[in-house]
Design an enzyme around this catalytic site. Structure first.
Site, PDB file in Angstrom:
ATOM      1  N   SER A 151       0.830  -1.200   0.000  1.00 27.58           N
ATOM      2  CA  SER A 151       0.000   0.000   0.000  1.00 27.58           C
ATOM      3  C   SER A 151       0.874   1.264   0.000  1.00 27.58           C
ATOM      4  O   SER A 151       1.589   1.507  -0.949  1.00 27.58           O
ATOM      5  CB  SER A 151      -0.962  -0.024   1.184  1.00 27.58           C
ATOM      6  OG  SER A 151      -1.906   1.006   1.093  1.00 27.58           O
ATOM      7  N   ARG A 311      -6.673   4.274  -1.817  1.00 26.48           N
ATOM      8  CA  ARG A 311      -6.995   5.439  -1.002  1.00 26.48           C
ATOM      9  C   ARG A 311      -7.000   6.689  -1.880  1.00 26.48           C
ATOM     10  O   ARG A 311      -6.390   6.714  -2.943  1.00 26.48           O
ATOM     11  CB  ARG A 311      -5.982   5.605   0.140  1.00 26.48           C
ATOM     12  CG  ARG A 311      -5.977   4.443   1.106  1.00 26.48           C
ATOM     13  CD  ARG A 311      -4.853   4.577   2.112  1.00 26.48           C
ATOM     14  NE  ARG A 311      -4.666   3.350   2.862  1.00 26.48           N
ATOM     15  CZ  ARG A 311      -4.905   3.207   4.161  1.00 26.48           C
ATOM     16  NH1 ARG A 311      -5.356   4.232   4.868  1.00 26.48           N
ATOM     17  NH2 ARG A 311      -4.700   2.057   4.751  1.00 26.48           N
ATOM     18  N   THR A 377     -11.764  -0.443  13.216  1.00 27.93           N
ATOM     19  CA  THR A 377     -10.993   0.147  12.128  1.00 27.93           C
ATOM     20  C   THR A 377     -10.634  -0.912  11.091  1.00 27.93           C
ATOM     21  O   THR A 377     -10.393  -2.071  11.415  1.00 27.93           O
ATOM     22  CB  THR A 377      -9.693   0.782  12.662  1.00 27.93           C
ATOM     23  OG1 THR A 377      -8.961  -0.192  13.411  1.00 27.93           O
ATOM     24  CG2 THR A 377     -10.002   1.962  13.549  1.00 27.93           C
TER      25      THR A 377
END
Length: 594
Positions: A151, A311, A377
């Site tokens: 990521s 994202r 989360t």
């Protein structure tokens, strides 16, 4: 769990299993140099398989990302999936990878482990953004999926992200089951990375899956056409996002070099992320080059993805020439408000966010009457809960997490390309319904946020983190917080105050305590393997602290509600200072501010 063997026994075990000459030499050189400390760091503990899969530095050793640990993880995953998912061999696995160092090799090794066991393999043979793997799992009806990516971690890292048969990231008990199967299958079955080339079990469905994916995105923006005067600068942050962003932008008529401009230095995949220290749009300074590019072109809008494009972030320049980067929570509530306003049937919708995200969405739901839930989360929780609600007859058009993650209808994981497209649609809606063409986009966004806050409350956050290089330090800080108000009887006691403010609510999802429930048992899942505490001060400030599962960070989220944005911001800052002084004590504990 740490091994009880001597370090030399662990090194010999590594050398007996590893067939990669480069990583073998790393361990051999450390042995020859008698570098016991580094051998201990590399070999003593095995890389932990959690609900995010694996993530670590690219180095030799049981605690790192390398050919051997990827093979071991893949073998354990294959065994577990075969035991757990009906018709798993025929359904197969979806495998994708990004541009990081060794990502292609790791993807091929993962495929080989599954091929050896007789699984069908849906192999993406080009660089893909992460959302195409969970989407492909759902679209192809696969048993599981693996995406090789770290990521937005720094360049020396890589990772191994696992998706279940529902297209969501794995949640307990699957993580524990896979970890156990890994321990039982440590000896490699195969080392031939080229097995994927000629096997009849391997299919290459990337174009088919991508076509279906863009149809879903097209449905999200149906009827939207970009204002011909709208121009924006896009950065994929040295990642894989550019070709996917170009194709997505075309769905609303955006053309490259007419509407969409790119940051040339960051446009193409670069595993070393040469212009940014941390390739995360949230990090301070990460968008500086994009803003500079925009300034040179006379453009006032920046859109950004992280390197694997799951994202999304945005920044707008105001009439005063200053840039305003929207926070993850600001983007989240803008999306939620816009989607709610444009939903034709509001009677059965549900909107979700995570417990570390803004509570304005809860206030929004209380006033408007739609169903709202918070989850733990991570999109593993948001995605799985969305699927459960959909089975109950709800439509879940949107869910978000403050760490710039956004999920839209038809998707069950965060998607930065979809978010980019929806943000452009949001801007078009703001121009038509709120600001008109006389305002700058920054003014329009501020006006829309003001409309939201005036209806649902002024919420301001101060979210950041401390770097905690030693997990023992993080554990010690949480332990000290839990023992600030000791009880002679041994019952759970939490601090009564933070600074001058009273603690009016306390939830500890590590030990399993919630002050608001009749039996003090939390409604959200408890995990003894992860640190997380949430409290509310004077019924107006919400604080969540947690240890990161993928980075050496202690994350802190402070959100205040008051009569104005200025007072809310001031209140959040005051509580942050109190927490630093009373709980975190960086000078004593060694925590580092970014």
């Amino acid at each position: 769990m740490a091994s009880q063997k001597s370090i030399h026994e662990l090194a010999e075990e590594w050398l007996s299993l590893d067939r990669n000459p480069e990583t073998r030499k790393e361990i051999e050189d450390l042995l020859e140099g008698n570098n016991i400390a580094e051998l201990e760091r590399r070999l003593r503990r095995r890389i932990q398989f959690g609900t995010a899969g694996l993530r670590a530095k690219l180095q030799a050793g049981f605690s790192r990302m390398n050919d051997l640990t990827v093979l071991q993880a893949s073998q354990g995953l294959a065994v577990y999936v075969a035991q757990t998912v009906p018709d798993a061999y025929e359904k197969g696995i979806v495998i994708g990878h990004d541009h990081r160092h060794h990502s292609c090799d790791f993807a091929r090794l993962t495929a080989c482990a599954f091929i050896t066991k007789g699984f069908k393999v849906h192999f993406y043979d080009k660089l893909v953004h992460t959302p195409l793997v969970p989407f492909g799992v759902e679209a192809l009806g696969a048993a599981c999926g693996v995406m090789i990516t770290a990521s937005h971690n720094p360049g020396p890292d890589n990772g191994y992200k696992v998706y279940w048969s529902n297209g969501c990231q794995i949640i307990p008990p699957h993580d524990e089951g896979i970890a156990a199967c890994i321990e039982q299958n440590l000896t490699p079955w195969v080392w031939d990375k080229h097995l994927v080339n000629g096997s009849p079990l391997v299919g290459r469905p990337l174009e088919l899956v991508a076509d279906q994916y863009y149809r879903v995105l097209g449905n999200l923006v149906q009827g939207t056409s970009i204002n011909r005067g709208m121009r924006f600068v896009y950065t994929p942050m040295h990642g894989v996002g550019l070709p996917y962003a170009i194709r997505a932008a075309a769905l609303i008529g955006a053309e490259r070099d007419t509407n969409m401009f790119t940051v040339a230095e960051q446009a193409h995949p670069d595993p070393d992320f040469s212009t940014v220290k941390f390739p995360n749009p949230e990090e301070h300074g990460a968008l500086d080059l994009a803003m500079k590019t925009s300034d040179g072109l006379g453009i006032s809008l920046v859109l950004a993805n992280d390197p694997d494009a799951d994202r999304f972030s945005a920044a707008v320049k105001g009439a005063d020439g200053k840039w305003m980067q929207l926070t993850g929570n600001e983007l989240g509530i803008l999306f939620a408000y816009f989607i709610f306003q444009t939903e034709s049937d509001k009677s059965k919708i549900a909107l979700l966010n995570s417990t570390a995200s803004s509570q304005i969405l809860r206030s929004f739901s209380d006033i408007e009457g739609f169903y709202y839930e918070e989850t733990l989360t991570g999109f593993k929780w948001l995605g799985n809960r969305a699927l459960e609600l959909e089975k109950q007859g709800y439509k879940v058009p949107f869910a978000f997490e403050e760490a710039i993650g956004y999920m839209f209808h038809g998707l069950h994981d965060k998607d930065g390309i979809g978010a980019m497209l929806m943000f452009i649609k949001l801007l078009c809606w703001i121009e038509e319904n709120i600001s008109g063409n006389s305002m700058t986009r920054a003014q329009g966004i501020i006006l829309c946020l003001e409309e939201i806050y005036s209806k649902y409350g002024y919420f301001e956050d101060k979210n950041s983190y401390y770097v905690s290089l030693d997990p023992a330090v993080t554990a010690g800080i949480f332990r000290s917080i839990r023992t600030m108000n000791p009880s002679e009887s041994g019952e759970y006691r939490y601090p009564e105050t933070v600074g001058s403010r009273n603690v009016t609510y306390w939830r500890d999802l590590t030990v399993g305590y919630d002050s608001s429930t009749p039996d003090n048992v939390p409604l959200l899942p408890v995990s003894k393997g992860s640190e997380m505490i949430t409290c509310i001060l004077d019924n107006s400030v919400r604080v969540t602290i947690r240890g990161s599962g993928t980075e050496p960070k202690l994350k802190v989220y402070v959100e205040a509600k008051s009569a104005s944005r200025e007072k809310s911001k001031q209140l959040a800052e005051q509580v942050w200072d109190d927490l630093e002084r009373e709980w975190f004590k960086p000078r004593e504990t060694g925590l580092l501010r970014p």
